[in-house]
Design a protein around this motif. Structure first.
Motif, PDB file in Angstrom:
ATOM      1  N   ILE A  20      -7.618  -8.236   0.800  1.00 34.05           N
ATOM      2  CA  ILE A  20      -7.402  -8.584  -0.598  1.00 34.05           C
ATOM      3  C   ILE A  20      -8.684  -9.093  -1.242  1.00 34.05           C
ATOM      4  O   ILE A  20      -8.930  -8.851  -2.428  1.00 34.05           O
ATOM      5  CB  ILE A  20      -6.278  -9.637  -0.724  1.00 34.05           C
ATOM      6  N   HIS A  34      -7.160  -2.948 -12.676  1.00 40.23           N
ATOM      7  CA  HIS A  34      -6.324  -2.237 -11.704  1.00 40.23           C
ATOM      8  C   HIS A  34      -7.177  -1.450 -10.726  1.00 40.23           C
ATOM      9  O   HIS A  34      -8.225  -0.910 -11.097  1.00 40.23           O
ATOM     10  CB  HIS A  34      -5.363  -1.282 -12.414  1.00 40.23           C
ATOM     11  N   VAL A  48      -2.946  -1.834  -7.296  1.00 35.27           N
ATOM     12  CA  VAL A  48      -3.016  -3.302  -7.300  1.00 35.27           C
ATOM     13  C   VAL A  48      -3.625  -3.759  -8.619  1.00 35.27           C
ATOM     14  O   VAL A  48      -4.617  -3.191  -9.085  1.00 35.27           O
ATOM     15  CB  VAL A  48      -3.871  -3.815  -6.129  1.00 35.27           C
ATOM     16  N   ASP A  52      -1.604  -9.150  -9.386  1.00 29.44           N
ATOM     17  CA  ASP A  52      -1.172  -9.104  -7.984  1.00 29.44           C
ATOM     18  C   ASP A  52      -2.099  -9.945  -7.108  1.00 29.44           C
ATOM     19  O   ASP A  52      -1.651 -10.688  -6.232  1.00 29.44           O
ATOM     20  CB  ASP A  52      -1.165  -7.673  -7.456  1.00 29.44           C
ATOM     21  N   VAL A  53      -3.397  -9.793  -7.367  1.00 23.85           N
ATOM     22  CA  VAL A  53      -4.396 -10.521  -6.576  1.00 23.85           C
ATOM     23  C   VAL A  53      -4.311 -12.015  -6.849  1.00 23.85           C
ATOM     24  O   VAL A  53      -4.370 -12.835  -5.925  1.00 23.85           O
ATOM     25  CB  VAL A  53      -5.814  -9.995  -6.877  1.00 23.85           C
ATOM     26  N   ILE A  74      -4.595  -5.173   1.715  1.00 24.89           N
ATOM     27  CA  ILE A  74      -4.210  -4.953   0.326  1.00 24.89           C
ATOM     28  C   ILE A  74      -2.841  -4.278   0.216  1.00 24.89           C
ATOM     29  O   ILE A  74      -2.122  -4.472  -0.774  1.00 24.89           O
ATOM     30  CB  ILE A  74      -5.287  -4.096  -0.393  1.00 24.89           C
ATOM     31  N   GLN A  75      -2.448  -3.533   1.241  1.00 29.03           N
ATOM     32  CA  GLN A  75      -1.149  -2.851   1.193  1.00 29.03           C
ATOM     33  C   GLN A  75       0.025  -3.822   1.202  1.00 29.03           C
ATOM     34  O   GLN A  75       1.145  -3.444   0.864  1.00 29.03           O
ATOM     35  CB  GLN A  75      -1.029  -1.867   2.347  1.00 29.03           C
ATOM     36  N   ILE A  77       0.360  -6.266  -0.820  1.00 30.14           N
ATOM     37  CA  ILE A  77       0.656  -6.703  -2.183  1.00 30.14           C
ATOM     38  C   ILE A  77       0.663  -5.543  -3.192  1.00 30.14           C
ATOM     39  O   ILE A  77       0.970  -5.762  -4.363  1.00 30.14           O
ATOM     40  CB  ILE A  77      -0.335  -7.779  -2.670  1.00 30.14           C
ATOM     41  N   MET A  78       0.323  -4.330  -2.752  1.00 30.69           N
ATOM     42  CA  MET A  78       0.237  -3.214  -3.703  1.00 30.69           C
ATOM     43  C   MET A  78       1.626  -2.773  -4.167  1.00 30.69           C
ATOM     44  O   MET A  78       2.628  -2.956  -3.471  1.00 30.69           O
ATOM     45  CB  MET A  78      -0.486  -2.023  -3.061  1.00 30.69           C
ATOM     46  N   SER A  79       1.680  -2.207  -5.365  1.00 32.29           N
ATOM     47  CA  SER A  79       2.913  -1.638  -5.906  1.00 32.29           C
ATOM     48  C   SER A  79       3.007  -0.178  -5.486  1.00 32.29           C
ATOM     49  O   SER A  79       2.025   0.562  -5.565  1.00 32.29           O
ATOM     50  CB  SER A  79       2.922  -1.734  -7.435  1.00 32.29           C
TER      51      SER A  79
END
Length: 216
Positions: A20, A34, A48, A52-53, A74-75, A77-79
Motif C-alpha cells: 500500500i 486513482h 485503488v 482507499d489508501v 494493495i489487493q 484494499i482495491m475495489s
C-alpha cells in the motif's frame, strides 16, 4: 467525440502484490487520485483511490501500526470488479456512467488490456468544449414544436446574420413531449438582432430577456 480523443494514455499502475505504501507514494508523486491494479498481461483486476489508501492508514500518531499497515498488499484494499470503457465508446454515452455510478474515473480497455484512463475532470472539460461555453459569446434558448425539420429552420434564421454557431443543444420542455428547447451558443456579444429575427419568424425565445439589453 470518442473516448480515445480525451483519455490519458500514460497511466500509473500497480500489481496486486505491491504494498500500500507504493500506492501512497505514487498518488502523492503524480498528484493523481486513482491507480488501476493490473496483472502481468496488463488486464485491469482492480482499482485503488486516494480515499482507499487513507482509510487503510492508521492515525499519524500511531507510527508503528501505520508502518505495518502500509506494507499490506494493495489487493487487500482495491475495489473489484472494475467497470471499464472502450476507446471507441462515445464520450456523451459514458457521461451517464459517471453520473449514475458516481465514479471518479474509468479505465479504458482494448482487447482486455489497459490503454488509458478517463477522469471526471476530463469529462467536465470535454462537456465544456461540447457545449461551447469555453468560447466567448451568447446563448439563446428557444421553445419550439417537437417535429422534424425544426432545428434546421431555426438554424437558418440564425445563419442569416452571418454569426458563427459554437454549439447547439436540445432539451425536453418540462414534461410536455409536444415541445423541446433548442439552445444555441453563438459567437456574438449582442444576440438582440437574432432574437428579433426569431420572434418575427414566430419562435418563442425563452432567454435571454430582451429588456436586459435595452437597459444596458
Amino acid at each position: 467525440m470518442l473516448v480515445e480523443e480525451i483519455m490519458k494514455s500514460e497511466v500509473t499502475t500497480l500489481p496486486p502484490t505491491a504494498p500500500i505504501e507504493d500506492a501512497l507514494r505514487l498518488l502523492n508523486q503524480h498528484h493523481i487520485r486513482h491507480i488501476p491494479i493490473v496483472d502481468q498481461s496488463y488486464k485491469v483486476i482492480g482499482i485503488v483511490s486516494d480515499r482507499d489508501v487513507r482509510d487503510a492508514s492508521p492515525s499519524i500518531f500511531d507510527t508503528k501500526s501505520k508502518s505495518e499497515a502500509l506494507k499490506h498488499e494493495i489487493q487487500t484494499i482495491m475495489s473489484s470488479p472494475v467497470v471499464t470503457v472502450h476507446p471507441l465508446d462515445f464520450v456523451e454515452e459514458i457521461a451517464s456512467i459517471f453520473y449514475e455510478e458516481e465514479f471518479a474515473c474509468l479505465p479504458v480497455v482494448r482487447n482486455e488490456k489497459l490503454i488509458g484512463i478517463v477522469t471526471e475532470k476530463d469529462m467536465l472539460y470535454t462537456m465544456i468544449q461540447l457545449t461551447g461555453t469555453n468560447v466567448q459569446g451568447s446563448q439563446i434558448e428557444i421553445k419550439v414544436p417537437n417535429k422534424a425539420g425544426t432545428l434546421p429552420a431555426v438554424a437558418n434564421v440564425v445563419g442569416k446574420r452571418k454569426v458563427n454557431i459554437s454549439s447547439v443543444l436540445i432539451y425536453p420542455y418540462n414534461d410536455d413531449s409536444d415541445y423541446k428547447i433548442l439552445v444555441f451558443r453563438i459567437q456574438t456579444m449582442n444576440p438582440l438582432p437574432i432574437i428579433e429575427d426569431l420572434k418575427r419568424a414566430h419562435y418563442e425565445v425563452l432567454s435571454p430577456n430582451q429588456m436586459r439589453f435595452h437597459n444596458e
